[in-house]
Design a protein around this motif. Structure first.
Motif, PDB file in Angstrom:
ATOM      1  N   PHE A  68      19.343 -17.721  40.191  1.00 55.14           N
ATOM      2  CA  PHE A  68      18.904 -16.465  39.602  1.00 55.14           C
ATOM      3  C   PHE A  68      19.682 -15.297  40.182  1.00 55.14           C
ATOM      4  O   PHE A  68      20.135 -15.334  41.331  1.00 55.14           O
ATOM      5  CB  PHE A  68      17.399 -16.292  39.806  1.00 55.14           C
ATOM      6  CG  PHE A  68      16.598 -17.339  39.106  1.00 55.14           C
ATOM      7  CD1 PHE A  68      16.401 -17.289  37.738  1.00 55.14           C
ATOM      8  CD2 PHE A  68      16.074 -18.416  39.817  1.00 55.14           C
ATOM      9  CE1 PHE A  68      15.669 -18.278  37.086  1.00 55.14           C
ATOM     10  CE2 PHE A  68      15.355 -19.405  39.169  1.00 55.14           C
ATOM     11  CZ  PHE A  68      15.146 -19.336  37.807  1.00 55.14           C
ATOM     12  N   ALA A  69      19.814 -14.262  39.376  1.00 55.28           N
ATOM     13  CA  ALA A  69      20.620 -13.112  39.758  1.00 55.28           C
ATOM     14  C   ALA A  69      20.133 -12.493  41.064  1.00 55.28           C
ATOM     15  O   ALA A  69      20.939 -12.088  41.912  1.00 55.28           O
ATOM     16  CB  ALA A  69      20.608 -12.071  38.640  1.00 55.28           C
ATOM     17  N   ASP A  73      22.199 -11.645  44.556  1.00 55.22           N
ATOM     18  CA  ASP A  73      22.191 -10.346  45.228  1.00 55.22           C
ATOM     19  C   ASP A  73      21.800 -10.493  46.701  1.00 55.22           C
ATOM     20  O   ASP A  73      22.344  -9.795  47.567  1.00 55.22           O
ATOM     21  CB  ASP A  73      21.239  -9.386  44.527  1.00 55.22           C
ATOM     22  CG  ASP A  73      21.721  -8.977  43.137  1.00 55.22           C
ATOM     23  OD1 ASP A  73      22.924  -9.143  42.861  1.00 55.22           O
ATOM     24  OD2 ASP A  73      20.895  -8.507  42.337  1.00 55.22           O
ATOM     25  N   ASP A 273      21.486 -10.448  33.283  1.00 51.67           N
ATOM     26  CA  ASP A 273      20.289 -10.319  34.109  1.00 51.67           C
ATOM     27  C   ASP A 273      19.319  -9.338  33.453  1.00 51.67           C
ATOM     28  O   ASP A 273      19.696  -8.212  33.113  1.00 51.67           O
ATOM     29  CB  ASP A 273      20.696  -9.824  35.500  1.00 51.67           C
ATOM     30  CG  ASP A 273      19.501  -9.541  36.388  1.00 51.67           C
ATOM     31  OD1 ASP A 273      18.473 -10.226  36.231  1.00 51.67           O
ATOM     32  OD2 ASP A 273      19.609  -8.628  37.231  1.00 51.67           O
ATOM     33  N   SER A 274      18.089  -9.765  33.292  1.00 50.60           N
ATOM     34  CA  SER A 274      17.096  -8.930  32.603  1.00 50.60           C
ATOM     35  C   SER A 274      16.748  -7.673  33.401  1.00 50.60           C
ATOM     36  O   SER A 274      16.291  -6.684  32.836  1.00 50.60           O
ATOM     37  CB  SER A 274      15.825  -9.741  32.330  1.00 50.60           C
ATOM     38  OG  SER A 274      15.264 -10.215  33.542  1.00 50.60           O
ATOM     39  N   ARG A 275      16.946  -7.703  34.732  1.00 55.25           N
ATOM     40  CA  ARG A 275      16.617  -6.534  35.546  1.00 55.25           C
ATOM     41  C   ARG A 275      17.656  -5.431  35.418  1.00 55.25           C
ATOM     42  O   ARG A 275      17.338  -4.249  35.342  1.00 55.25           O
ATOM     43  CB  ARG A 275      16.527  -6.912  37.035  1.00 55.25           C
ATOM     44  CG  ARG A 275      15.652  -8.091  37.376  1.00 55.25           C
ATOM     45  CD  ARG A 275      15.987  -8.556  38.798  1.00 55.25           C
ATOM     46  NE  ARG A 275      17.425  -8.814  38.918  1.00 55.25           N
ATOM     47  CZ  ARG A 275      18.124  -8.674  40.027  1.00 55.25           C
ATOM     48  NH1 ARG A 275      17.543  -8.283  41.135  1.00 55.25           N
ATOM     49  NH2 ARG A 275      19.425  -8.943  40.042  1.00 55.25           N
ATOM     50  N   THR A 276      18.929  -5.852  35.444  1.00 54.13           N
ATOM     51  CA  THR A 276      20.025  -4.885  35.561  1.00 54.13           C
ATOM     52  C   THR A 276      20.896  -4.792  34.320  1.00 54.13           C
ATOM     53  O   THR A 276      21.731  -3.898  34.224  1.00 54.13           O
ATOM     54  CB  THR A 276      20.925  -5.282  36.741  1.00 54.13           C
ATOM     55  OG1 THR A 276      21.521  -6.567  36.465  1.00 54.13           O
ATOM     56  CG2 THR A 276      20.131  -5.355  38.035  1.00 54.13           C
ATOM     57  N   TYR A 280      25.881 -12.279  35.254  1.00 56.88           N
ATOM     58  CA  TYR A 280      25.960 -13.138  36.438  1.00 56.88           C
ATOM     59  C   TYR A 280      26.335 -14.543  35.992  1.00 56.88           C
ATOM     60  O   TYR A 280      25.871 -15.013  34.946  1.00 56.88           O
ATOM     61  CB  TYR A 280      24.618 -13.195  37.169  1.00 56.88           C
ATOM     62  CG  TYR A 280      24.264 -11.957  37.956  1.00 56.88           C
ATOM     63  CD1 TYR A 280      24.382 -11.932  39.343  1.00 56.88           C
ATOM     64  CD2 TYR A 280      23.790 -10.816  37.315  1.00 56.88           C
ATOM     65  CE1 TYR A 280      24.035 -10.803  40.071  1.00 56.88           C
ATOM     66  CE2 TYR A 280      23.451  -9.675  38.038  1.00 56.88           C
ATOM     67  CZ  TYR A 280      23.575  -9.680  39.418  1.00 56.88           C
ATOM     68  OH  TYR A 280      23.236  -8.549  40.123  1.00 56.88           O
ATOM     69  N   VAL A 282      25.363 -17.946  36.501  1.00 58.19           N
ATOM     70  CA  VAL A 282      24.176 -18.578  37.074  1.00 58.19           C
ATOM     71  C   VAL A 282      24.388 -20.066  37.362  1.00 58.19           C
ATOM     72  O   VAL A 282      23.437 -20.826  37.511  1.00 58.19           O
ATOM     73  CB  VAL A 282      22.943 -18.368  36.167  1.00 58.19           C
ATOM     74  CG1 VAL A 282      22.592 -16.893  36.097  1.00 58.19           C
ATOM     75  CG2 VAL A 282      23.178 -18.934  34.760  1.00 58.19           C
ATOM     76  N   ASN A 309      28.183 -11.745  40.752  1.00 62.32           N
ATOM     77  CA  ASN A 309      27.978 -12.621  41.910  1.00 62.32           C
ATOM     78  C   ASN A 309      28.895 -12.209  43.056  1.00 62.32           C
ATOM     79  O   ASN A 309      29.954 -11.617  42.836  1.00 62.32           O
ATOM     80  CB  ASN A 309      28.339 -14.077  41.573  1.00 62.32           C
ATOM     81  CG  ASN A 309      27.628 -14.636  40.394  1.00 62.32           C
ATOM     82  OD1 ASN A 309      27.692 -14.090  39.298  1.00 62.32           O
ATOM     83  ND2 ASN A 309      26.961 -15.770  40.585  1.00 62.32           N
TER      84      ASN A 309
END
Length: 477
Positions: A68-69, A73, A273-276, A280, A282, A309
């Motif tokens: 996962f992203a 991080d 990535d759904s957050r940012t 990425y 994966v 990444n």
């Protein structure tokens, strides 16, 4: 990872509908596969069936992420500490993983030697160690020739289980894109095993003695490890007695990495990535570009310049300071600490002369880079028996040269990248067991390059710990 949280089941053998070649693009910032291949992508398989490739790529595009992203991080933050001189990377594992090697015993043995080496480095040198495995994806290998000839028969070279089979037959050596789906499935299984071992009690520091219960205990390096393990056990008992029992003692973060070689696989596993809303890869927490695919205008550099990444680049004797600067600017344009790692692979005879100009130029430009040493790939030779091998003395000499250069320049020797196994193989000569060329045939199991065995790996850890301790506390006049 770190820990491989929320791992989902691998792809099943469901029916796939064939669609037009490379139907979807991840994001406008990621070039599509056709564009990447038009850049003259190096070291790629030549598949005989384009429709089969398209079907395999499409299956991978819809497969769940292997990592996962957020985990990527987390690793980037740890490597940023390496850039600052506050931590050390230990990156190790097989030269080339095989599908047959995905067993609980094999995964546990590789994990065990990484944990043992990390314990030695952490305790003896008093520095945090970032553990990164060449694991759960290291199934493809670049080759110096497209073909291999035996007894007058010429066939395509073996490029790793991701591409074709090791058996020297015409059928086995045909590149098969279904193998990319097999890579995904085997990587998922491996990551699930790693998660189970690292969070289920096996990696608990209070079990440090149990990692040394077989043949290695009877060797000199095994006895040295036992002494260190006893010291750790006493320290943990004291901490527990005073009420300090941190959760970190009971588990370990082991991150996954591999060379990003086969473009179809890496591109298909690049997601937003759904957050940012950033891309990425994966397929692993960290991916790297090899010495043979680091062309500044090449497909591999282009693809990895777009993902978020942490990434690495192998630098060998042909690398110029300007090459290093160009790669850093292309791959890390924001100069983000932890984003870029240079993995040097010069050879023992060339590191002391070849490495300083690169470091000096990178430092002068103010670039945020972690430096780690790959002492394996520049020290390979063929023994009189015909086996490809490496000398333990050469490997250690290159590591010492790496530390010497950094000491002279006042920079931080950030890590070690090693091909190793947790098994009692006989692939590299030398070390405390004094393996000779005559011993290579006893248990030579690598399908590609020779690896340090467990005893040699532990011996290296103690030697590197001494170098690392000196780097942390340099002598003053």
């Amino acid at each position: 990872m770190a820990r491989v949280r929320g791992q989902r089941p691998p792809v099943t053998e469901s029916r796939v509908t064939t669609r037009p070649a490379y139907p979807r693009q991840v994001t406008p910032s990621i070039p599509d596969l056709a564009s990447l291949h038009s850049m003259g992508a190096a070291q790629q398989p030549t598949y005989p069936d384009r429709a089969a490739v398209d079907a395999a790529v499409e299956r991978l595009r819809t497969a769940p992420p292997l990592v996962f992203a957020g985990e990527c991080d987390e690793l980037k933050e740890k490597i940023a500490a390496v850039v600052r001189g506050e931590a050390f990377i230990l990156q190790g594992g097989d030269c080339a993983e095989t599908f047959a090697g995905v067993t609980a015993d094999n995964v546990r043995n590789k994990l065990r030697v990484l944990l043992q080496m990390a314990v030695v480095l952490t305790y003896a040198a008093s520095v945090p160690v970032v553990k990164v495995g060449r694991i759960a994806g290291q199934y493809a290998k670049p080759r110096s020739s497209d073909f291999e000839t035996r007894n007058g028969v010429t066939l395509p070279a073996y490029r790793g289980d991701a591409v074709n089979g090791y058996d020297f037959t015409e059928e086995s050596r045909i590149p098969d894109p279904q193998r990319l789906v097999d890579v995904y499935n085997n990587s998922a299984a491996t990551l699930n095993l790693v998660r189970a071992f690292t969070t289920g009690g096996y990696a608990d520091l209070r079990q440090v003695h149990t990692w040394n219960t077989d043949f290695v205990r009877s060797s000199p390096v095994g006895r040295r490890y036992e002494k260190l393990a006893s010291e750790i056990e006493r320290a943990l008992t004291f901490m527990q007695a005073i009420g300090a029992d941190p959760d970190e003692f009971h588990r370990a973060d082991v991150h996954s990495s591999h060379e990003a070689l086969v473009l179809e696989y890496e591109h298909a596993l690049t997601r937003i990535d759904s957050r940012t809303q950033e891309p990425y890869d994966v397929s692993a927490h960290m991916v790297w570009i090899g010495e043979r695919t680091r062309q500044i205008d090449g497909a591999h550099v282009e693809l990895l310049s777009k993902i978020k990444n942490p990434i690495g680049v192998k630098l060998g004797p042909s690398t110029t300071p300007d090459d290093a600067i160009a790669l850093a600017r292309k791959l890390n344009p924001e100069n983000e600490p932890g984003r870029l790692t240079f993995i040097t692979r010069f050879g023992a005879s060339k590191i002391r002369e070849g490495l300083p100009p690169l470091i000096e130029k990178v430092q002068a430009e103010g670039l945020q880079v972690a430096w780690i040493c790959d002492p394996m790939h520049g020290n390979t030779f063929e023994a009189s028996s015909g086996y490809k091998t490496r000398s333990f003395d050469d490997v250690i000499d290159e590591v010492q040269g790496f530390f010497d250069v950094h000491a002279a320049l006042g920079t931080w020797p950030g890590g070690l990248h090693v091909e190793l196994t947790g098994d009692d193989v006989t692939e590299c000569v030398g070390g405390g067991e004094e393996l000779s060329a005559d011993d290579l045939s006893n248990r030579y199991e690598s399908v590609c390059d020779p690896r340090l065995n467990r005893v040699q790996s532990l011996e290296m850890a103690f030697l590197v710990a001494e170098m690392l301790s000196a780097a942390r506390c340099p002598k003053t006049d």
